[in-house]
Every structure is written in structure tokens, then in C-alpha cells.
Write an enzyme that holds these catalytic residues in place. Sequence first.
Site, PDB file in Angstrom:
ATOM      1  N   GLY A  18     109.791  43.362 -35.962  1.00 49.81           N
ATOM      2  CA  GLY A  18     110.829  42.826 -36.831  1.00 49.81           C
ATOM      3  C   GLY A  18     112.145  42.843 -36.090  1.00 49.81           C
ATOM      4  O   GLY A  18     112.257  43.467 -35.037  1.00 49.81           O
TER       5      GLY A  18
ATOM      6  N   CYS B 244     105.965  46.997 -31.725  1.00 51.76           N
ATOM      7  CA  CYS B 244     107.398  46.789 -31.503  1.00 51.76           C
ATOM      8  C   CYS B 244     108.230  47.559 -32.535  1.00 51.76           C
ATOM      9  O   CYS B 244     108.258  48.771 -32.514  1.00 51.76           O
ATOM     10  CB  CYS B 244     107.719  45.297 -31.483  1.00 51.76           C
ATOM     11  SG  CYS B 244     109.385  44.949 -30.883  1.00 51.76           S
ATOM     12  N   TYR B 245     108.887  46.877 -33.460  1.00 53.09           N
ATOM     13  CA  TYR B 245     109.668  47.617 -34.463  1.00 53.09           C
ATOM     14  C   TYR B 245     108.767  48.573 -35.251  1.00 53.09           C
ATOM     15  O   TYR B 245     109.156  49.706 -35.569  1.00 53.09           O
ATOM     16  CB  TYR B 245     110.379  46.637 -35.413  1.00 53.09           C
ATOM     17  CG  TYR B 245     111.221  47.353 -36.453  1.00 53.09           C
ATOM     18  CD1 TYR B 245     112.464  47.880 -36.129  1.00 53.09           C
ATOM     19  CD2 TYR B 245     110.742  47.529 -37.758  1.00 53.09           C
ATOM     20  CE1 TYR B 245     113.216  48.566 -37.067  1.00 53.09           C
ATOM     21  CE2 TYR B 245     111.489  48.210 -38.706  1.00 53.09           C
ATOM     22  CZ  TYR B 245     112.732  48.729 -38.352  1.00 53.09           C
ATOM     23  OH  TYR B 245     113.468  49.398 -39.279  1.00 53.09           O
TER      24      TYR B 245
ATOM     25  N   HIS C  53     104.299  43.102 -27.529  1.00 54.07           N
ATOM     26  CA  HIS C  53     103.683  42.276 -28.577  1.00 54.07           C
ATOM     27  C   HIS C  53     102.275  41.855 -28.153  1.00 54.07           C
ATOM     28  O   HIS C  53     102.113  40.868 -27.450  1.00 54.07           O
ATOM     29  CB  HIS C  53     104.539  41.034 -28.848  1.00 54.07           C
ATOM     30  CG  HIS C  53     105.767  41.343 -29.638  1.00 54.07           C
ATOM     31  ND1 HIS C  53     105.781  41.327 -31.011  1.00 54.07           N
ATOM     32  CD2 HIS C  53     106.996  41.711 -29.242  1.00 54.07           C
ATOM     33  CE1 HIS C  53     106.985  41.665 -31.426  1.00 54.07           C
ATOM     34  NE2 HIS C  53     107.752  41.902 -30.385  1.00 54.07           N
TER      35      HIS C  53
ATOM     36  N   GLU D  79     100.106  40.503 -29.856  1.00 49.65           N
ATOM     37  CA  GLU D  79      99.645  39.313 -30.582  1.00 49.65           C
ATOM     38  C   GLU D  79     100.062  38.012 -29.924  1.00 49.65           C
ATOM     39  O   GLU D  79      99.680  36.944 -30.378  1.00 49.65           O
ATOM     40  CB  GLU D  79     100.149  39.359 -32.036  1.00 49.65           C
ATOM     41  CG  GLU D  79     101.631  39.036 -32.236  1.00 49.65           C
ATOM     42  CD  GLU D  79     102.587  40.206 -31.975  1.00 49.65           C
ATOM     43  OE1 GLU D  79     102.173  41.163 -31.308  1.00 49.65           O
ATOM     44  OE2 GLU D  79     103.737  40.129 -32.426  1.00 49.65           O
TER      45      GLU D  79
ATOM     46  N   SER E  22     102.418  13.078 -41.785  1.00 48.69           N
ATOM     47  CA  SER E  22     103.511  12.887 -40.811  1.00 48.69           C
ATOM     48  C   SER E  22     103.036  12.209 -39.538  1.00 48.69           C
ATOM     49  O   SER E  22     103.839  11.745 -38.746  1.00 48.69           O
ATOM     50  CB  SER E  22     104.110  14.244 -40.448  1.00 48.69           C
ATOM     51  OG  SER E  22     103.215  14.939 -39.597  1.00 48.69           O
TER      52      SER E  22
ATOM     53  N   VAL F 220      99.208  16.753 -36.203  1.00 50.94           N
ATOM     54  CA  VAL F 220      97.896  17.358 -36.423  1.00 50.94           C
ATOM     55  C   VAL F 220      97.867  18.173 -37.730  1.00 50.94           C
ATOM     56  O   VAL F 220      96.855  18.170 -38.437  1.00 50.94           O
ATOM     57  CB  VAL F 220      97.455  18.214 -35.202  1.00 50.94           C
ATOM     58  CG1 VAL F 220      98.458  19.287 -34.886  1.00 50.94           C
ATOM     59  CG2 VAL F 220      96.088  18.817 -35.399  1.00 50.94           C
ATOM     60  N   ASP F 221      98.965  18.830 -38.073  1.00 57.34           N
ATOM     61  CA  ASP F 221      98.946  19.710 -39.249  1.00 57.34           C
ATOM     62  C   ASP F 221      98.678  18.938 -40.540  1.00 57.34           C
ATOM     63  O   ASP F 221      97.776  19.274 -41.305  1.00 57.34           O
ATOM     64  CB  ASP F 221     100.274  20.468 -39.391  1.00 57.34           C
ATOM     65  CG  ASP F 221     100.614  21.262 -38.152  1.00 57.34           C
ATOM     66  OD1 ASP F 221      99.700  21.503 -37.340  1.00 57.34           O
ATOM     67  OD2 ASP F 221     101.787  21.630 -37.988  1.00 57.34           O
ATOM     68  N   SER F 222      99.480  17.909 -40.789  1.00 54.85           N
ATOM     69  CA  SER F 222      99.277  17.183 -42.033  1.00 54.85           C
ATOM     70  C   SER F 222      97.958  16.413 -41.999  1.00 54.85           C
ATOM     71  O   SER F 222      97.299  16.249 -43.025  1.00 54.85           O
ATOM     72  CB  SER F 222     100.456  16.250 -42.331  1.00 54.85           C
ATOM     73  OG  SER F 222     100.703  15.387 -41.253  1.00 54.85           O
ATOM     74  N   ALA F 223      97.541  15.968 -40.802  1.00 57.65           N
ATOM     75  CA  ALA F 223      96.268  15.240 -40.699  1.00 57.65           C
ATOM     76  C   ALA F 223      95.109  16.155 -41.088  1.00 57.65           C
ATOM     77  O   ALA F 223      94.208  15.753 -41.836  1.00 57.65           O
ATOM     78  CB  ALA F 223      96.077  14.706 -39.284  1.00 57.65           C
TER      79      ALA F 223
ATOM     80  N   LYS G 255      98.247  27.231 -34.911  1.00 57.08           N
ATOM     81  CA  LYS G 255      97.924  25.883 -34.432  1.00 57.08           C
ATOM     82  C   LYS G 255      96.531  25.775 -33.812  1.00 57.08           C
ATOM     83  O   LYS G 255      95.809  24.814 -34.070  1.00 57.08           O
ATOM     84  CB  LYS G 255      98.973  25.472 -33.386  1.00 57.08           C
ATOM     85  CG  LYS G 255      99.064  24.000 -33.156  1.00 57.08           C
ATOM     86  CD  LYS G 255      99.851  23.396 -34.283  1.00 57.08           C
ATOM     87  CE  LYS G 255     100.251  21.979 -34.030  1.00 57.08           C
ATOM     88  NZ  LYS G 255     101.319  21.606 -34.981  1.00 57.08           N
TER      89      LYS G 255
END
Length: 488
Positions: free
Chosen positions: A23, A50-51, A137, A139, A191, A194-197, A343
Amino acid sequence: MPHTVTAAEVAAKKPSGIVLSGGPSSVYEEGAPQLDEGIFELGVPVLGICYGFQVMATALGGEVAHTGAREYGSTAVRISESGVLLDGQPEEQTAWMSHGDSVSRAPEGFEVLASTDSTPVAAFANDERKLYGVQWHPEVKHSAYGQAVLENFLHRAAGIPADWNSGNVIADQVAAIQAQVGSGRVICALSGGVDSAVAAALVHKAVGDQLVCVFVDHGLLRKDERRQVEEDYVKATGVRLVTIDAEKQFLDALAGVSDPETKRKIIGREFIRTFEQAQADLITEAASEGDPIRFLVQGTLYPDVVESGGGTGTANIKSHHNVGGLPEDLQFELVEPLRTLFKDEVRAIGRELGLPEAIVGRQPFPGPGLGIRIVGEVTHERLELLRDADAIVRAELSEAGLDGEIWQCPVVLLADVRSVGVQGDGRTYGHPIVLRPVSSEDAMTADWTRLPYELLAKISNRITNEVDGVNRVVLDVTSKPPGTIEWE
Ligand code: XMP
């Protein structure tokens, strides 16, 4: 869960393991997020990052100090003890850091596992109590052995099996969409990205013809993008598509505005307004069916949620237009099937759903479009100029076979900056174009892509020769953090 959750509430969820996230705060700041220390007494394995690592250190009796030595970006880490957490890892490795404070002393009963040049305690563990922490991090992609840290924690410390796969996610999401939507009608904000598709394809799979896709040409699109959506996507999916011309409405609303957050809010607001108009039109058109459209699909991803300050104690870095820019008087209920995904996971789902590679592999493009790639006021002429420069960059990157290697390459027009140049025999006073090629796994962190000099030279020559008003091309060599991918 927010950091304010009590140990009893956590226990009631019967977790197999707990991750305390990073954070933006310093543990010494007034109002810095704290946690119920009883969480460490539940007998549940905990990993602090981290935090989260620093909070854990202070809560358990260790020390965190303002050493003055900040670490941002790729950092060399030395592993001195592996324990369960770092088992199987090389002694020297690079990890991604983003912190100002450091743990200066581990709590009693904890073993120090790793250090860096400026951080004596970069990881610690109490294997018996199954409490672990890392300053870096794990991740993010740029931590070379980050995935292994998470796997050791999840599989070995917490005993959680690895059973995520795209088929499960599709089945879960289809069921969730059906439960949310019922027999209601759904509109989707397509849009071209790729996301909206993928979001639309998922919803189509769940509710079929209850879905209608609307594509807003807000004038902030890249060259040829409208045709790609109207032809390629529709051919691949068979969804019903309505295109709306809204360039004038968007540019009128953006007139005179240069502030990035204001632009984002305006574009987000106009976007939703346009959909509400489309809804009204579609209802009038389908008056005989008399069935209003109540739901709106958005391709919101998890990084958008995190970066829009979606949790308690997270920083609002930018208002992503599909989250923070929504107006208060929104008339739709949102359907966000990708809200917990990154993604790469969305692409895996798109492939599983059989979408064409040209769509699934497409570079991410922000919802606010070229509007946030013009630093300064957005006008039609500036958009035309940027579209031409962007088309050159995309064509050259593809021709060089680099599409698979870069995550995305924003092309940015510095409309408020002018510099002197010479072209032909005359003095020019034009604008710079910035190339921002980045490599990333999930857009949370990124590094600038080392493109070949010959390619950069070719792009620069073509842009300055072919795009009127541009007399300089510059390369952005900043990682994220500290820079974000987009300039606004
Ligand atoms: P930043 O600039 O925050 O970008 O590092 C991270 C990723 O998100 C994209 N982006 C957006 N996508 N709506 C979107 O759908 C937005 O408002 C938005 N802003 C940034 C950006 O292109 C990058 O892939």
C-alpha cells in the site's frame, strides 16, 4: 477485505491463508492502515508484502525505520536463509521494490531470510507459526522468482491447490451473469479492445440475444479502428452492433480542458450519457417488445479497480473511465465479468471462447482513447495529427515483428510544448511526439522496451516527414513505477 476487518471476522471466513498487501502509506503516518493483531494468533498462515510486511513487523514487535534509502524498481536481493518461503531459489536474484521505509529489525522468533544493499531485513519468516513477509513485490513479473514465493506460500505453507483455469472461470462467470441479469436486456460498451470484446463474448454466451453491443465513435479512436470493430469483430462473434457517431458531443465537452483527471471524468460521463441515449433509442425502436435495457457490460479489469482506489487504503492514481468516471446518476446496473482478472487471464479466456487472435492479442487501448494521449487541449486537428503518427508507429512495429514483444506503445502528442526545428530550408516551430513502448505482464508494473535503434530511426524519420506539425520524436525511458504507462 479492508484492513479494518477484525480477527473474528477473518476467522469466520475460515481462510486457508492471508496475504497482507502492499500500500502507499508509511507505517508512521498518521492514519496509516493498521490491522487487528489478533489475525496473527488465528493459526492461519500469513504472508505480508511490502507495506503488509512492515505492518507485520511493527505489530509483532520488530522495527521499521525511515532509513532515507528508498528503493524503486529492480533491486538485487541476497537470500541468506530459504525456509519454506524461499525454498528452491537462487541466493542472488532481482526483485521489484517500491518503498521508502524499511524493516530494520525482525520480530523476535523470526529469521531474516534476505537483504539488499540498503535494507538489512528484506524478508523474514517464522516457519513454526507460518508467518512470512517480503519487502519486495512477488506478485509482479519483474520479481524474477516472485511467482515461486507465492507458490511456496500458497501450496506449501497454506496447503492450497492450484486449480485456476480459464474453463472454470468461464463457467463461473456465465452462471453469475445469468443470475444477475435473468431475462433482462443488456447493452455492451464495445471499445474495440480485448477487454470489452471478451466481456461481450462472455455475456453473449450467457444470455445470447438479450445482449446488444453499442460502439461509440467518440472521435478519440485510432485510425481504422471503427472499421475493425464493425467488420472483424461482428464477423467473428455475430453479436448485434449499433454504431453511434458522437465525435462532436465529446469534443464540445472537452473544449478548453487540459487537466487529465477532468478529461477522464468528462469522457467517462459522456460515454455513459451516450449509452443512455442509445438505450432510449433502442427502446423506442423495440417499443413493441417494451422491455427496457437495464444492464451495462463493462470490461473493467482488476488493475483498473485497484488503481481507481477500489479498496480501503489504496491510492487513487488515476480515475479509470470505466470505474472512477461514472456519473452519480448512472441509469444502468453494471455487469463486470472481468473485474477480478488480469489481462493475461482475459486473453486466455478470449482464446478459450474462440475469439480470433487478432482481437485477443490486441494491444490494450485506454477507454478515454487518444484523449489522454494529447497533453493539452483535445481538438479534432490534434487528434488527426496523433492518429497519423500512431498509425505509423503501429505499422512499423508490426512490420518489425515486435507486436508479440511489447505490451503496448502509447504514442503521445505534447500539444502544449513546441520546439524549434529546421526542415527544408526553413525554421519550424512544431510539437514533439513521444513514443512510450512498454513491456508488461499485467499493466501494474512495466519496463520500457528496448526497441532497435534502426527501427526508432525509421519511425522518427517517417513521423517528422509525414506528419505535419511534428518536428521532433522523443523516447520515454521510464519504468512503471515511477511513471504510469499512459501520460495522463
Ligand atoms: P496506466 O497509465 O495507469 O495504464 O499505467 C495501465 C493500463 O491501463 C490502460 N488504461 C486504461 N484502460 N480505461 C481503460 O480501459 C482507462 O481509463 C485507462 N487508463 C489507462 C493503459 O493503456 C494501460 O494498458
